[in-house]
Design an enzyme around this catalytic site. Sequence first.
Site: not given
Length: 333
Positions: A29, A71
């Site tokens: 991630h 992100h």
Amino acid sequence: MRVARLFSVFLITSASLSMSVQAFEIIAHRGASGYLPEHTLEAMALAHAQGPDYIEQDLVLTRDSQLVVLHDIHLETVTDVEQKFPERAREDGRYYALDFSLAELKTLHVRERQNADGTPVFSNRYAGNGHFTIATFEEQLTTIAELNRLTGRNIGYYPEIKSPAWHRAEGYDISSLVLATLRKYELDSPTAPIYLQCFDFAEVKRLRNELGAKVKMVQLIADDEWGESPTDYGALKTPQGMQEAAKYVQGIGPWLGHVTQTSNPTSFELADWVKTAQAEGLHIHPYTFRLDALPPGITAEQLLQLITGKWQFDGVFTDQVPPVKAFIERSTD
């Protein structure tokens, strides 16, 4: 991707503990984000060394239409943009990657994610003084490919198209640019080692129907209150919604806090819409397993046993690949 309360009590049967782990995909991630600042080339390289199945890249655009790995569409949470370009905030006080050229973004220092008050989101993560910068999508693609060549591995890619409706409102078609890049590197194929993910269901359908995407795709599932996209997640998180999603995607990425029956959250029984997704043959890749942000009342081992055993999910996003990989290896011995 958010972490919040999933369980207050953990009850698991000996039968579920004995379930064998099927083929399971570990997704790093934002790279090795539990160890180094997220999405940097260094975090990507460390993730590769840890041996996941896929490494994630969240994608946003610059003013000069370059895909960078971040992100958020905002910069201040992970960079020193407020110090380098104090006059470049919009009226809402936020700094947007889209307002900067790639050359300008490359001057920024990337650090651990911070809250609005400057405190770290994760208090016990990287606190060193290393110099980290924003990476482009192509830098990550080509570096992973080279590391695969040099190590004999076949670690795949897991990019996410961030905020496509917002980008289009700003005059940029991020999805077309992402597909152009995938096609440049022969990754727009159902057999390529890649999943393309997005929270926006309308954009997922557009990618298939209008832009002709052939790549394996994953529909990310959020909550309507999070403001991730215009998607009606309440409708999507139904058996009918999953049947519709299965026409376009090969998998779903739900938040771990949503996967159980809401009427009895301590039963650990999957919600009907998740069962429907499994029945439709969709891969289930929930987010996010974090050693330093586990749900109350549950150990890392117990949560991983639920994910791999009782629930029979197909993979998981994690900030810390090594403990997940160690668990999978123990479970398959």
